[in-house]
Design a protein around this motif. Structure first.
Motif, short mmCIF file in Angstrom:
data_model
loop_
_atom_site.label_atom_id
_atom_site.label_comp_id
_atom_site.label_asym_id
_atom_site.label_seq_id
_atom_site.Cartn_x
_atom_site.Cartn_y
_atom_site.Cartn_z
N LYS A 154 -30.75 -60.16 77.30
CA LYS A 154 -29.97 -60.64 76.05
C LYS A 154 -30.25 -61.66 75.57
O LYS A 154 -30.06 -61.98 74.26
CB LYS A 154 -28.42 -60.13 76.21
CG LYS A 154 -28.13 -58.66 76.75
CD LYS A 154 -26.80 -58.35 77.11
CE LYS A 154 -26.41 -56.88 77.32
NZ LYS A 154 -24.76 -56.87 77.59
N HIS A 155 -30.06 -62.72 76.44
CA HIS A 155 -30.41 -64.15 75.78
C HIS A 155 -31.59 -64.23 75.15
O HIS A 155 -31.72 -65.10 74.25
CB HIS A 155 -30.35 -65.17 77.28
CG HIS A 155 -30.25 -66.41 76.85
ND1 HIS A 155 -29.69 -67.19 77.77
CD2 HIS A 155 -30.00 -67.17 75.57
CE1 HIS A 155 -29.31 -68.49 77.47
NE2 HIS A 155 -29.41 -68.49 76.11
N PHE A 156 -32.97 -63.69 75.70
CA PHE A 156 -34.00 -63.71 74.62
C PHE A 156 -33.80 -63.13 73.43
O PHE A 156 -34.26 -63.80 72.58
CB PHE A 156 -35.06 -62.92 75.54
CG PHE A 156 -36.36 -62.90 74.78
CD1 PHE A 156 -37.12 -63.97 74.93
CD2 PHE A 156 -36.61 -61.92 73.81
CE1 PHE A 156 -38.58 -64.04 74.23
CE2 PHE A 156 -38.00 -61.82 73.25
CZ PHE A 156 -38.73 -62.96 73.55
N TRP A 157 -33.51 -62.06 73.17
CA TRP A 157 -33.18 -61.38 71.82
C TRP A 157 -32.28 -62.42 71.03
O TRP A 157 -32.21 -62.35 70.00
CB TRP A 157 -32.57 -60.06 71.95
CG TRP A 157 -33.57 -59.08 72.77
CD1 TRP A 157 -33.27 -58.25 73.66
CD2 TRP A 157 -35.00 -58.88 72.17
NE1 TRP A 157 -34.43 -57.47 74.21
CE2 TRP A 157 -35.44 -57.79 72.93
CE3 TRP A 157 -35.77 -59.17 71.25
CZ2 TRP A 157 -36.83 -57.22 72.81
CZ3 TRP A 157 -37.22 -58.97 70.99
CH2 TRP A 157 -37.73 -57.86 71.80
N GLN A 158 -31.32 -63.02 71.75
CA GLN A 158 -30.25 -63.78 70.74
C GLN A 158 -31.14 -65.09 70.19
O GLN A 158 -30.56 -65.39 69.29
CB GLN A 158 -29.10 -63.99 71.83
CG GLN A 158 -28.28 -62.84 72.05
CD GLN A 158 -27.29 -63.24 73.05
OE1 GLN A 158 -27.12 -64.23 73.66
NE2 GLN A 158 -26.24 -62.23 73.34
N GLU A 159 -31.78 -65.49 71.10
CA GLU A 159 -32.20 -66.84 70.61
C GLU A 159 -33.84 -66.72 70.08
O GLU A 159 -34.19 -67.59 69.35
CB GLU A 159 -32.45 -67.75 72.04
CG GLU A 159 -31.00 -67.86 72.59
CD GLU A 159 -30.20 -68.63 71.89
OE1 GLU A 159 -30.50 -69.49 71.05
OE2 GLU A 159 -29.01 -68.86 72.08
N ALA A 160 -34.62 -65.66 70.23
CA ALA A 160 -35.82 -65.56 69.72
C ALA A 160 -36.07 -65.47 68.29
O ALA A 160 -34.96 -64.68 67.46
CB ALA A 160 -36.52 -64.21 70.39
N ASP A 161 -36.86 -66.15 67.56
CA ASP A 161 -37.11 -65.93 66.22
C ASP A 161 -38.11 -65.05 66.15
O ASP A 161 -39.50 -65.38 66.12
CB ASP A 161 -37.55 -67.39 65.58
CG ASP A 161 -37.58 -67.43 63.99
OD1 ASP A 161 -37.43 -66.15 63.63
OD2 ASP A 161 -38.22 -68.35 63.69
N LEU A 162 -37.85 -63.86 65.48
CA LEU A 162 -38.98 -62.73 65.54
C LEU A 162 -39.52 -62.34 64.27
O LEU A 162 -38.91 -62.46 63.24
CB LEU A 162 -38.28 -61.30 66.15
CG LEU A 162 -37.32 -61.57 67.52
CD1 LEU A 162 -36.58 -60.14 67.56
CD2 LEU A 162 -38.45 -61.68 68.71
N GLU A 163 -40.90 -62.08 64.48
CA GLU A 163 -41.67 -61.66 62.97
C GLU A 163 -42.49 -60.34 63.51
O GLU A 163 -43.17 -60.28 64.72
CB GLU A 163 -42.62 -62.80 62.76
CG GLU A 163 -43.79 -62.28 61.74
CD GLU A 163 -44.79 -63.41 61.48
OE1 GLU A 163 -45.69 -62.86 60.91
OE2 GLU A 163 -44.56 -64.49 61.99
N LEU A 164 -42.12 -59.47 62.61
CA LEU A 164 -42.86 -58.02 62.99
C LEU A 164 -44.26 -58.19 62.02
O LEU A 164 -44.30 -57.77 60.73
CB LEU A 164 -42.05 -57.10 62.26
CG LEU A 164 -40.77 -56.34 63.11
CD1 LEU A 164 -40.23 -55.30 62.35
CD2 LEU A 164 -41.61 -55.44 64.40
N ASN A 165 -45.27 -58.41 62.57
CA ASN A 165 -46.35 -58.87 62.25
C ASN A 165 -47.06 -57.50 61.76
O ASN A 165 -47.15 -56.60 62.69
CB ASN A 165 -47.32 -59.57 63.11
CG ASN A 165 -48.57 -59.67 62.54
OD1 ASN A 165 -49.59 -59.04 62.65
ND2 ASN A 165 -48.92 -60.93 61.68
#
Length: 242
Positions: A210-221
């Motif tokens: 959960k911590h990862f998804w909360q903090e990650a800046d995600l890009e759907l390439n």
């Protein structure tokens, strides 16, 4: 779980349903490829029906229940928690270009084996400690270096001599039972050089902390998702993480 005999029996039951036959043949081809330690050739969409379709075709409920067993079959019989296809592997290799790829938490390293078959420089890393999982017997498709993922990241960055040699880290289906993925991202962000991290998983779902998804800046390439498809109700995708 699924096997060829069960699938052939289903073919007989659905002999007059062309849409169902396509799905059954797809799964037969998938399992036949995996038996030879090969990835399926092409992308395939969700094999399961939505509620609306099942309400119109209740006769497909038996098939839907059977195909829902594919995920468990992949894990228990093949030690695979996700299923890339050959087209997507080519996309990943093109995206990486000359940069080496390091597959973290590689499991049976099916992805690394497929990349090596294309001549791409790749290294598979895994602790190989699968105790307590549905499959406790790693049978890697290619050489796997026994090492924890964070140590591998630190060593790889230290070895990189210039930006063109800096690796691309790939982390597919990291478990949701630890914060290892978050520690890796924290470390990468703490370094002066830019990093390249690709994560395959279900956002706020079956994979990663959960911590990862909360903090990650995600890009759907777009390139990395054009041939990647979820095959059941778990909606995993390919993310560039910043």
């Amino acid at each position: 779980m699924l096997n060829r005999e069960k699938l052939l029996t289903l073919k007989e039951q659905y002999i007059n349903d062309s849409q169902s036959l396509i799905k059954i043949d797809t799964v037969i081809e998938i399992l036949a490829a995996l038996d030879q330690q090969q990835l399926p050739d092409h992308r395939f969409s969700n094999l399961l029906e939505d509620v609306t379709t099942l309400s119109r075709h209740p006769e497909r409920l038996l098939l839907d229940d059977a195909l829902a067993e594919l995920r468990e079959t992949l894990i228990v019989n093949y030690g695979l928690w996700f299923l890339p296809n050959a087209d997507w592997v080519k996309d990943l290799a093109r995206f990486a270009g000359p940069r080496p790829i390091i597959e973290l938490m590689a499991g049976n390293a099916a992805l690394s084996a497929a990349l090596k078959a294309q001549g791409h420089a790749v290294k598979a890393i895994d602790s190989l400690d699968w105790s307590g999982q549905d499959n406790e017997r790693p049978e890697p498709w290619t050489t796997v270096i026994k090492q924890d993922a964070l140590t591998a990241v630190k060593e790889s960055l230290q070895e990189a001599k210039d930006p063109n040699s800096q690796p691309i880290f790939v982390m597919a289906w990291a478990p949701d039972t630890s914060d290892d993925d978050w520690h890796i991202l924290q470390y990468l962000r703490s370094q002066p050089q830019p990093f390249h991290l690709i994560v395959i998983g279900e956002k706020n779902g079956a994979t990663n902390s959960k911590h990862f998804w909360q903090e990650a800046d995600l890009e759907l390439n777009d390139m990395l998702n054009q041939h990647y498809r979820a095959f059941d109700m778990i909606q995993d995708a390919v993310y560039l993480v910043h």
